[in-house]
Write a protein that holds these residues in place. Structure first.
Motif, short mmCIF file in Angstrom:
data_model
loop_
_atom_site.label_atom_id
_atom_site.label_comp_id
_atom_site.label_asym_id
_atom_site.label_seq_id
_atom_site.Cartn_x
_atom_site.Cartn_y
_atom_site.Cartn_z
N GLU A 171 0.82 -1.21 0.00
CA GLU A 171 0.00 0.00 0.00
C GLU A 171 0.86 1.27 0.00
O GLU A 171 0.62 2.21 -0.74
N LYS A 192 2.37 2.03 -3.33
CA LYS A 192 1.36 2.55 -4.26
C LYS A 192 1.11 4.03 -3.99
O LYS A 192 0.89 4.82 -4.90
N GLN A 225 -0.61 -5.13 -10.71
CA GLN A 225 -1.30 -4.19 -9.80
C GLN A 225 -0.86 -2.74 -10.07
O GLN A 225 -1.67 -1.82 -10.06
N TRP A 226 0.43 -2.56 -10.32
CA TRP A 226 0.90 -1.20 -10.59
C TRP A 226 0.34 -0.67 -11.91
O TRP A 226 0.02 0.49 -12.05
N LEU A 241 -2.95 0.59 -11.36
CA LEU A 241 -2.89 1.88 -10.68
C LEU A 241 -2.67 3.02 -11.69
O LEU A 241 -3.39 4.02 -11.67
#
Ligand code: GLC
Ligand code: MG
Length: 591
Positions: free
Chosen positions: A216, A219, A287-288, A291
């Motif tokens: 987290e 991110k 995941q990035w 984002l």
């Protein structure tokens, strides 16, 4: 009324079709719809060595801002900056103390905002280095982790180690893992009475990605810089992000010996099957990507791009691009030309390295070509002076994105740096007889702006690293003024990169002998043909035999050693290439 409408409608359909077939403006629809990054020319800045604005012998952000016009002049789409964040500089910025602030030697947040603003004004994109694998051992996070602050206690990879049978009361590391900068990858911490993992320097403790808080937090870092207006990230050392899961007793599987070296301290001593390329890493990349895509959608911006530093098999690299349902990195770097070629390279090697990439990446993904960075030997030093233009031509004419490391457009050479002058930890952790094998200082010497003392990089007597040889001739000022130079060749190549033939054209490439490599790009009737002789002997080639009938082709660009006439028309059925000659031909008109 209805009739008029019908006539109008039929006319409209006719108009669209004619234009589609004949091909004027509307034909845009049949061109692939490429985004900015897919046809980009990327350029890596090593901020410490680019331009010093305040006379401390160290490059800085205002230095970069002062020189933005240079990128316009040579035609760069986007620059990526090696880390500019607060750092004790144990690994020259790859050891980050504060992920949210600018390193004082490089400037202030205001300077950074100014850089972004000025870059936007001239349409240049800025990409930052994101270093997710580790922080500095001086970061607040690490200090709090040592102190077992509940929020940070598991931010890093801490283990008790095992009892040392030889030394009662002493502990041995939890595995045999080696650091990239030599020696054990485990370091004992007296205060916490545990070992921490560092895949790089002792000053670079690995973050623990099995802790959701770490995921987290990192991110959050990405969002912070996106809010500052950056156009994307180059993601550092992605291979090392995860390690194999621990055994319940806090030890890990030992890595097997590689057989590559007898030196047990050397990173290459082991085969890194438990510390690199773990499957969890791929998920993190996805995941990035989510984002940055979410950011784009919510803020309605242009695409924010993800570049990956990945030294891996084609199989893993392909996965990094994404799969059927998930997107990954836009551009996992292709280092084939760095790892599969050496100074004896011939056309067959270039073909193999090219095949190895183009035949392995998933269809519809964008290719990319990297020939240098701040960790590797420079082109002129690695492949030989006579092949500098060959390599720039290759990466700029093959399909996809081309990446230039600062100075390669000038043909800069590696610096010659004594053991006493060596500052790179990869070199310093070795010794005076072997450091040259490891030190990365030689490719990090200051950028060469002109032929004055210290190449116009700094006004300080002694810059942080000495100038590389031949800077008096290999510099921006002299090369722009010269009739022929590496930089002028680079600029001409850049002109070609603006054409649809390079951006959207088909491609064919081949080694037509052991020594001659060719690339043909075709868009409609327009053609660009690259022919490179990698041998020190004259070669006669027949390109019609390889490609079939070709239209009239004129010589557009030639390497520095060539004595052929630019603009002249050549018979490509019986083309004589001098030793180490590299030529780019084009049809008379070019789109
Ligand atoms: C990457 C960087 C290199 C650095 C290492 C650790 O490989 O390119 O310069 O030392 O990661 O962050
Ligand atoms: Mg400075």
């Amino acid at each position: 009324m209805e009739r008029i409408f019908k006539i109008f409608f039929v006319a409209l359909i006719f108009f669209i079709n004619v234009n589609y077939i004949v091909g004027c403006e509307i034909k845009k629809n049949i061109e692939p719809n490429k985004e900015w990054w897919q046809t980009a020319q990327l350029y890596q800045i090593y901020p410490r060595s680019f331009k010093d604005s305040d006379g401390d012998g160290i490059g800085d952000l205002n230095g970069i801002t002062d020189k933005l016009d240079y990128f316009k002049e040579i035609g760069i789409t986007a620059v990526w900056l090696s880390p500019i964040f607060q750092s004790p500089m144990a690994d020259f910025g790859y050891d980050i103390k504060d992920f949210y602030d600018i390193h004082y030697e490089y400037g202030t947040m205001k300077d950074f905002e100014n850089l972004i603003k000025k870059a936007k004004q001239i349409g240049l994109k800025i990409i930052l280095d994101f270093v997710p694998n580790h922080s500095s051992n001086e970061s607040e996070w690490f200090k709090k982790s040592i102190d077992r602050d509940p929020e940070y206690e598991d931010f890093y990879v801490w283990e008790d180690g095992v009892d040392d049978p030889q030394n009662p009361g002493k502990k041995l590391p939890p595995s045999n893992w080696r650091s990239s900068f030599r020696g054990s990858a485990w370091q004992w911490n007296e205060k916490r009475q545990q070992f921490y993992l560092h895949q790089f320097g002792v000053q670079q403790p690995d973050l623990n990605y099995r802790n959701p808080r770490v995921v987290e937090r990192m991110k959050h870092v990405l969002r912070f810089w996106l809010n500052k207006g950056v156009d994307g990230f180059r993601i550092d050392a992605i291979l090392n992000l995860f390690e194999v899961p621990r055994f319940p007793n806090g030890t890990y599987s030992n890595e097997p010996k590689s057989g590559l070296t007898d030196d047990p301290e050397d990173f290459d001593y082991l085969e890194h099957i438990y510390t690199q390329n773990q499957p969890e890493t791929i998920d993190m990349v996805y995941q990035w990507r989510q984002l940055v895509d979410d950011y784009k959608r919510v803020h309605n911006t242009e695409t924010k791009v993800m570049l990956l530093e990945i030294y891996s098999s084609p199989e893993i690299t392909s996965k990094m691009y994404g799969n059927m349902s998930m997107e990954g990195a836009h551009l996992p770097f292709n280092f084939n030309f760095i790892f599969q070629l050496n100074s004896n390279l011939n056309a067959k090697d270039v073909k193999a390295a090219t095949d190895n990439w183009l035949l392995n990446i998933p269809s519809k993904r964008t290719a990319n070509w990297v020939i240098g960075n701040h960790d590797r030997r420079r082109i002129g030093t690695r492949y030989g002076l006579e092949k500098i233009d060959h390599m720039n031509m290759l990466v700029m004419i093959l399909p996809g994105v081309s990446v230039t490391y600062q100075g390669e457009e000038l043909g800069m050479l590696d610096g010659i740096i004594s053991w006493e002058e060596t500052v790179d930890p990869a070199g310093c952790n070795s010794n005076s007889s072997i450091y040259e094998k490891f030190s990365r200082d030689p490719c990090r010497t200051p950028f060469q702006w002109d032929d004055t003392k210290n190449a116009g990089f700094t006004t300080k007597e002694k810059p942080w690293l000495p100038m590389a040889p031949k800077y008096e001739e290999l510099n921006v000022k002299m090369e722009l003024a010269a009739k022929e130079s590496h930089l002028k060749i680079y600029k001409s190549l850049m002109e070609l990169r603006k054409t649809k033939t390079i951006k959207f054209g088909d491609y064919k490439y081949d080694a037509i002998s052991d020594d001659v490599f060719v690339v043909l790009r075709t868009y409609k009737d327009f053609k660009i043909l690259l022919v490179e002789n990698f041998s020190n002997k004259e070669q006669e080639v027949d390109l019609v035999k390889r490609f079939g009938a070709l239209p009239e082709l004129n010589l557009k660009i030639k390497n520095l050693g060539s004595n052929k006439d630019l603009g002249a028309n050549f018979n490509v059925e019986k083309l004589i290439l001098n030793k180490f000659e590299a030529l780019v031909f084009t049809t008379k008109s070019l789109e």
